[in-house]
Motif scaffolding. Structure first.
Motif, PDB file in Angstrom:
ATOM      1  N   HIS A 182      45.877  42.009  36.938  1.00  0.00           N
ATOM      2  CA  HIS A 182      44.528  41.458  36.864  1.00  0.00           C
ATOM      3  C   HIS A 182      44.082  41.471  35.404  1.00  0.00           C
ATOM      4  N   VAL A 183      43.858  40.283  34.844  1.00  0.00           N
ATOM      5  CA  VAL A 183      43.462  40.138  33.446  1.00  0.00           C
ATOM      6  C   VAL A 183      42.049  39.586  33.386  1.00  0.00           C
ATOM      7  N   GLY A 184      41.210  40.204  32.560  1.00  0.00           N
ATOM      8  CA  GLY A 184      39.857  39.715  32.345  1.00  0.00           C
ATOM      9  C   GLY A 184      39.790  38.882  31.073  1.00  0.00           C
ATOM     10  N   VAL A 185      38.960  37.866  31.097  1.00  0.00           N
ATOM     11  CA  VAL A 185      38.706  37.038  29.916  1.00  0.00           C
ATOM     12  C   VAL A 185      37.201  36.943  29.765  1.00  0.00           C
ATOM     13  N   VAL A 186      36.685  37.289  28.592  1.00  0.00           N
ATOM     14  CA  VAL A 186      35.246  37.260  28.353  1.00  0.00           C
ATOM     15  C   VAL A 186      34.926  36.128  27.385  1.00  0.00           C
ATOM     16  N   GLY A 187      34.039  35.237  27.807  1.00  0.00           N
ATOM     17  CA  GLY A 187      33.668  34.079  26.999  1.00  0.00           C
ATOM     18  C   GLY A 187      34.282  32.828  27.567  1.00  0.00           C
ATOM     19  N   PHE A 218      46.983  32.690  31.121  1.00  0.00           N
ATOM     20  CA  PHE A 218      47.316  33.839  31.975  1.00  0.00           C
ATOM     21  C   PHE A 218      47.495  33.418  33.427  1.00  0.00           C
ATOM     22  N   ALA A 219      46.653  32.504  33.900  1.00  0.00           N
ATOM     23  CA  ALA A 219      46.788  32.054  35.286  1.00  0.00           C
ATOM     24  C   ALA A 219      48.101  31.326  35.501  1.00  0.00           C
ATOM     25  N   GLU A 220      48.480  30.457  34.543  1.00  0.00           N
ATOM     26  CA  GLU A 220      49.747  29.734  34.669  1.00  0.00           C
ATOM     27  C   GLU A 220      50.937  30.674  34.567  1.00  0.00           C
ATOM     28  N   GLY A 221      50.701  31.861  33.963  1.00  0.00           N
ATOM     29  CA  GLY A 221      51.752  32.868  33.895  1.00  0.00           C
ATOM     30  C   GLY A 221      51.809  33.757  35.123  1.00  0.00           C
ATOM     31  N   GLY A 222      50.939  33.478  36.102  1.00  0.00           N
ATOM     32  CA  GLY A 222      50.999  34.217  37.365  1.00  0.00           C
ATOM     33  C   GLY A 222      50.020  35.353  37.495  1.00  0.00           C
ATOM     34  N   CYS A 223      49.147  35.544  36.524  1.00  0.00           N
ATOM     35  CA  CYS A 223      48.169  36.634  36.594  1.00  0.00           C
ATOM     36  C   CYS A 223      46.951  36.236  37.415  1.00  0.00           C
ATOM     37  N   ARG A 224      46.297  37.231  37.975  1.00  0.00           N
ATOM     38  CA  ARG A 224      44.986  37.042  38.577  1.00  0.00           C
ATOM     39  C   ARG A 224      43.964  37.192  37.455  1.00  0.00           C
ATOM     40  N   VAL A 225      43.116  36.199  37.263  1.00  0.00           N
ATOM     41  CA  VAL A 225      42.232  36.153  36.103  1.00  0.00           C
ATOM     42  C   VAL A 225      40.775  36.152  36.545  1.00  0.00           C
ATOM     43  N   THR A 226      39.961  36.940  35.842  1.00  0.00           N
ATOM     44  CA  THR A 226      38.513  36.892  36.029  1.00  0.00           C
ATOM     45  C   THR A 226      37.892  36.462  34.714  1.00  0.00           C
TER      46      THR A 226
END
Length: 283
Positions: free
Chosen positions: A4-9, A21-29
């Motif tokens: 689970h990776v967070g992205v701010v902004g 990150f999403a295309e790399g298979g991560c769950r992104v917020t």
């Protein structure tokens, strides 16, 4: 991968980093204080995802889910957060203090900045050993390499974890030591600023300045088009940081650059900078 990776902004860089990150298979917020910015980000990502499918950019079909929210509390179980807010140290301070309160102790903070020293940002947290520079290039979902910056307190474990995560989403990385502007922008911002000075002095037109770099040096894009892509406000912020940090007048921003930013001519995102762009509504 279920990380689970967070992205701010949710600006241009935040959107690109989320996609990477999403295309790399991560769950992104993806978190932003503006609901409007998040809505625009959702639409841009939807359009680009259709383009990615059309051009088979994600042939394995392993794209992860992206959640869009204004709530920082949704980052409470993240393993890595990339901060992409505006190039302003006070804004970054507030964001990192908030992240420090919410994110797990083991979570790494990646600072995506053009020029602000990573060690300075790390000082806003209680985990300076887990703060590292992750300088993604625009467009982040397409560029193959990330400039990784080791701050004064950044631990070897944080460097290894960051490079491992980037490799898992298909990104190469080069690790450099902390210095304002790092490697890429200490060089690039000088080039961009000097190109703007040449334009201001009437030495050449914007088109001719860029054509010289493309045709003579094999650059994919000239310095003025590059500035438009980055955002002229971001270029100005970066040069101001370099002047402040080094005290060297060679980084002093061009008067023309300041005029363009004051006039709201920010490049691609505003439809006009050194060149004019068609901004189509996102559907």
């Amino acid at each position: 991968m279920s990380r689970h990776v967070g992205v701010v902004g949710a600006g241009t860089m935040g959107v690109g980093v989320s996609q990477a990150f999403a295309e790399g298979g991560c769950r992104v917020t993806l978190v932003d204080t503006s609901a409007d910015a998040l809505a625009a980000a959702r639409e841009r990502i939807a359009v680009d995802s259709r383009m990615a499918a059309l051009f088979d950019r994600n042939p394995a079909g392993k794209a992860g889910e992206i959640t869009f929210t204004t709530g920082f509390e949704h980052l409470a179980d993240t393993c890595f957060v990339v901060e992409n807010v505006t190039e302003n140290v006070e804004v970054k301070r507030v964001v990192h203090e908030r992240l420090d309160e919410i994110c797990p102790a083991e979570c790494v903070f990646g600072v995506n900045t053009s020029a602000i020293p990573i060690t300075q940002v790390a000082g806003y947290t209680g985990r300076p050993d887990r703060v590292i520079g992750t300088h993604f290039m625009n467009p982040a979902q397409l560029k193959p390499l990330v400039e990784v910056i080791r701050g004064f307190h950044t631990s070897p474990e944080t460097v290894a974890a960051t490079r491992s995560l980037l490799a898992a989403i298909g990104k190469e990385s080069i690790v450099v030591h902390d210095s304002p502007g790092f490697v890429t922008n200490r060089v690039a911002m000088l080039t961009v600023n000097e190109a703007i000075c040449l334009l201001d002095e009437g030495v050449a037109t914007a088109a001719d300045v860029d054509r010289l770099f493309v045709r003579c040096f094999g650059h994919r894009m000239g310095p003025l088009a590059t500035a438009d892509l980055i955002g002229l406000d971001t270029v100005l912020y970066s040069l101001d940081v370099l002047v402040e940090q080094f005290g060297d007048p060679k980084y002093r921003p061009s008067t023309l650059l300041r005029q363009y930013v004051t006039a709201g001519l920010l490049g691609r995102k505003s439809g006009r900078g050194f060149f004019t762009y068609d901004i189509e509504p996102v559907r």
